[in-house]
Scaffold this motif. Sequence first.
Motif, PDB file in Angstrom:
ATOM      1  N   ALA A  34       0.845  -1.210   0.000  1.00 37.24           N
ATOM      2  CA  ALA A  34       0.000   0.000   0.000  1.00 37.24           C
ATOM      3  C   ALA A  34       0.876   1.254   0.000  1.00 37.24           C
ATOM      4  CB  ALA A  34      -0.922  -0.012   1.214  1.00 37.24           C
ATOM      5  N   GLY A  76      -1.685  -0.035  11.075  1.00 33.10           N
ATOM      6  CA  GLY A  76      -0.296  -0.480  11.191  1.00 33.10           C
ATOM      7  C   GLY A  76       0.684   0.443  10.488  1.00 33.10           C
ATOM      8  N   PHE A 102      -7.499  -3.355   9.351  1.00 31.95           N
ATOM      9  CA  PHE A 102      -8.115  -4.178   8.311  1.00 31.95           C
ATOM     10  C   PHE A 102      -7.735  -5.640   8.536  1.00 31.95           C
ATOM     11  CE2 PHE A 102      -8.416  -6.067   4.084  1.00 31.95           C
ATOM     12  CZ  PHE A 102      -9.668  -5.631   3.692  1.00 31.95           C
ATOM     13  N   TYR A 103      -6.435  -5.893   8.725  1.00 29.98           N
ATOM     14  CA  TYR A 103      -5.956  -7.253   9.006  1.00 29.98           C
ATOM     15  C   TYR A 103      -5.802  -7.362  10.521  1.00 29.98           C
ATOM     16  CZ  TYR A 103      -4.848  -7.082   4.033  1.00 29.98           C
ATOM     17  OH  TYR A 103      -4.926  -6.947   2.662  1.00 29.98           O
ATOM     18  N   ARG A 108      -1.591  -7.541  17.395  1.00 32.38           N
ATOM     19  CA  ARG A 108      -1.127  -6.338  16.684  1.00 32.38           C
ATOM     20  C   ARG A 108      -1.794  -5.082  17.246  1.00 32.38           C
ATOM     21  NH1 ARG A 108      -1.228  -3.930  11.357  1.00 32.38           N
ATOM     22  NH2 ARG A 108      -3.023  -5.154  10.710  1.00 32.38           N
ATOM     23  N   ARG A 140     -12.475  -4.100  10.016  1.00 26.18           N
ATOM     24  CA  ARG A 140     -12.512  -2.686  10.364  1.00 26.18           C
ATOM     25  C   ARG A 140     -13.833  -2.287  11.016  1.00 26.18           C
ATOM     26  NH1 ARG A 140      -8.150   0.237   8.932  1.00 26.18           N
ATOM     27  NH2 ARG A 140      -7.319   0.141   6.817  1.00 26.18           N
ATOM     28  N   VAL A 158      -4.164   6.443   5.012  1.00 25.51           N
ATOM     29  CA  VAL A 158      -3.699   5.189   4.410  1.00 25.51           C
ATOM     30  C   VAL A 158      -4.744   4.088   4.629  1.00 25.51           C
ATOM     31  CG1 VAL A 158      -1.689   3.667   4.095  1.00 25.51           C
ATOM     32  CG2 VAL A 158      -1.361   5.931   5.076  1.00 25.51           C
ATOM     33  N   ASP A 160      -8.355   1.822   3.264  1.00 20.73           N
ATOM     34  CA  ASP A 160      -9.134   1.322   2.128  1.00 20.73           C
ATOM     35  C   ASP A 160     -10.525   1.973   2.131  1.00 20.73           C
ATOM     36  OD1 ASP A 160     -11.123  -1.190   3.207  1.00 20.73           O
ATOM     37  OD2 ASP A 160      -9.563  -0.386   4.512  1.00 20.73           O
ATOM     38  N   ASP A 178      -4.746  10.807   2.014  1.00 22.31           N
ATOM     39  CA  ASP A 178      -4.548   9.747   1.016  1.00 22.31           C
ATOM     40  C   ASP A 178      -3.858  10.342  -0.203  1.00 22.31           C
ATOM     41  OD1 ASP A 178      -4.778   7.725  -0.907  1.00 22.31           O
ATOM     42  OD2 ASP A 178      -6.756   7.109  -0.212  1.00 22.31           O
ATOM     43  N   LEU A 179      -2.745   9.737  -0.583  1.00 18.06           N
ATOM     44  CA  LEU A 179      -1.984  10.254  -1.729  1.00 18.06           C
ATOM     45  C   LEU A 179      -2.661   9.976  -3.069  1.00 18.06           C
ATOM     46  CD1 LEU A 179       1.619   9.460  -0.547  1.00 18.06           C
ATOM     47  CD2 LEU A 179       0.888  11.669  -1.432  1.00 18.06           C
ATOM     48  N   GLU A 196       1.334  13.236   1.612  1.00 21.26           N
ATOM     49  CA  GLU A 196       1.958  12.132   2.342  1.00 21.26           C
ATOM     50  C   GLU A 196       1.654  12.339   3.832  1.00 21.26           C
ATOM     51  OE1 GLU A 196       4.209   9.269   4.005  1.00 21.26           O
ATOM     52  OE2 GLU A 196       4.839  11.322   4.378  1.00 21.26           O
ATOM     53  N   VAL A 197       1.310  11.252   4.509  1.00 16.19           N
ATOM     54  CA  VAL A 197       0.793  11.409   5.876  1.00 16.19           C
ATOM     55  C   VAL A 197       1.784  12.101   6.816  1.00 16.19           C
ATOM     56  CG1 VAL A 197       1.427   9.041   6.591  1.00 16.19           C
ATOM     57  CG2 VAL A 197      -0.441  10.223   7.733  1.00 16.19           C
TER      58      VAL A 197
HETATM   59  O1  PTJ Z   1      -2.789  -2.057   9.312  1.00 21.10           O
HETATM   60  P1  PTJ Z   1      -4.037  -2.555   8.628  1.00 21.10           P
HETATM   61  O2  PTJ Z   1      -4.304  -4.020   8.919  1.00 21.10           O
HETATM   62  O3  PTJ Z   1      -5.244  -1.722   8.926  1.00 21.10           O
HETATM   63  O4  PTJ Z   1      -3.807  -2.480   7.011  1.00 21.10           O
HETATM   64  C1  PTJ Z   1      -3.520  -1.252   6.430  1.00 21.10           C
HETATM   65  C2  PTJ Z   1      -3.455  -1.274   4.882  1.00 21.10           C
HETATM   66  C3  PTJ Z   1      -2.583  -0.102   4.439  1.00 21.10           C
HETATM   67  C4  PTJ Z   1      -2.791  -2.571   4.408  1.00 21.10           C
HETATM   68  C5  PTJ Z   1      -4.877  -1.124   4.292  1.00 21.10           C
HETATM   69  O5  PTJ Z   1      -5.469   0.025   4.821  1.00 21.10           O
HETATM   70  C6  PTJ Z   1      -4.889  -1.072   2.781  1.00 21.10           C
HETATM   71  O6  PTJ Z   1      -4.848  -2.091   2.103  1.00 21.10           O
HETATM   72  O7  PTJ Z   1      -4.953   0.144   2.225  1.00 21.10           O
HETATM   73  P2  PTJ Z   1      -5.148   0.409   0.633  1.00 21.10           P
HETATM   74  O8  PTJ Z   1      -6.505  -0.036   0.197  1.00 21.10           O
HETATM   75  O9  PTJ Z   1      -3.958  -0.084  -0.123  1.00 21.10           O
HETATM   76  O10 PTJ Z   1      -5.156   1.983   0.591  1.00 21.10           O
HETATM   77  C7  PTJ Z   1      -4.080   2.756   1.057  1.00 21.10           C
HETATM   78  C8  PTJ Z   1      -4.161   4.151   0.413  1.00 21.10           C
HETATM   79  O11 PTJ Z   1      -3.233   4.998   1.084  1.00 21.10           O
HETATM   80  C9  PTJ Z   1      -3.770   4.157  -1.078  1.00 21.10           C
HETATM   81  O12 PTJ Z   1      -4.659   5.017  -1.784  1.00 21.10           O
HETATM   82  C10 PTJ Z   1      -2.349   4.760  -1.089  1.00 21.10           C
HETATM   83  O13 PTJ Z   1      -2.112   5.505  -2.240  1.00 21.10           O
HETATM   84  C11 PTJ Z   1      -2.371   5.646   0.151  1.00 21.10           C
HETATM   85  N1  PTJ Z   1      -1.067   5.793   0.813  1.00 21.10           N
HETATM   86  C12 PTJ Z   1      -0.094   4.860   0.952  1.00 21.10           C
HETATM   87  N2  PTJ Z   1       0.932   5.344   1.678  1.00 21.10           N
HETATM   88  C13 PTJ Z   1       0.604   6.614   2.027  1.00 21.10           C
HETATM   89  C14 PTJ Z   1      -0.686   6.906   1.484  1.00 21.10           C
HETATM   90  N3  PTJ Z   1      -1.284   8.089   1.669  1.00 21.10           N
HETATM   91  C15 PTJ Z   1      -0.614   9.024   2.400  1.00 21.10           C
HETATM   92  N4  PTJ Z   1       0.623   8.815   2.950  1.00 21.10           N
HETATM   93  C16 PTJ Z   1       1.250   7.631   2.781  1.00 21.10           C
HETATM   94  N5  PTJ Z   1       2.450   7.420   3.334  1.00 21.10           N
END
Ligand code: PTJ
Length: 249
Positions: A34, A76, A102-103, A108, A140, A158, A160, A178-179, A196-197
């Motif tokens: 992600a 996380g 989410f997971y 954790r 979630r 960050v 879903d 969200d980027l 970026e967060v």
């Molecule tokens: O820790 P958990 O179990 O809750 O899992 C977290 C994840 C990140 C795995 C879960 O939320 C996930 O799968 O997220 P997504 O659906 O991949 O969405 C993440 C979004 O955040 C995407 O649109 C990315 O572009 C964005 N993103 C990723 N890193 C950053 C970010 N936005 C801002 N700052 C970042 N550093």
Amino acid sequence: MIPRDHPRYHSLVQREKLVRGYEQGIAVPEGLIAHGRGEAFDYLIGETTIPPARRAIRAAAAALLLASSPVISVNGNTASLCAEQLVSLAKTAGAKLEVNLFYRSSDRARRIARVLRRAGASEVLGVEPEAEIPDLSSQRRLVSRRGIYSADVVLLAVEDGDRTEALVEMGKRVIAIDLNPLSRTARRASITIVDEVTRALPLLTEEVRSLRGLDVAKLRKLASFDNSANLKAVLEHISRRLTELCPDF
Ligand code: PTJ
């Protein structure tokens, strides 16, 4: 060891923090993927806080100050990248911190709560959730009754799209960091900060400090926000940048 003068030093440090978070059982491997998607969008944006993000930060700060029960949701990735910044925003805005995954695993959730407490949080919700977000099947959905369940404003990063939609359906104001300006979270949130967060959080905390003291009418004006128009401005920025970077295409 990353050399300080490396042109992408900050980005490489972020990667190391996430990998460490993964090794310590705070972030999940999916979180690393992600983050990579986020990096791709950050590259397109120019790895800087752009004017539409500044406007969203201002609206978000006003919304947090107007909120009666604001909650910052922590996963996380954000715990690995910016626990201190999350705690600092929570203290400045008078918001609660809640772990929401989410997971999900209880181990954790406990580890993330410990990271937040070590960063200065006095209370962390969501470790033993006792309420559920309706119409959401992912983990979630499990939330704290005193936290996300009863919040009027929820800040998440960050994330879903499913829970963002469900929270909006519950009538909450959702602030998303969200980027990806095209993600479901970005499009469904009430105020989306496309940044970026770790860049956005200190700016948001500073903005909350500087707006504190404004009267309610002024805050309401700042907090009313056309999210779609702002996302369009982000896409226009990206499109201009691509043309500048590749004028011959
Ligand atoms: O820790 P958990 O179990 O809750 O899992 C977290 C994840 C990140 C795995 C879960 O939320 C996930 O799968 O997220 P997504 O659906 O991949 O969405 C993440 C979004 O955040 C995407 O649109 C990315 O572009 C964005 N993103 C990723 N890193 C950053 C970010 N936005 C801002 N700052 C970042 N550093």
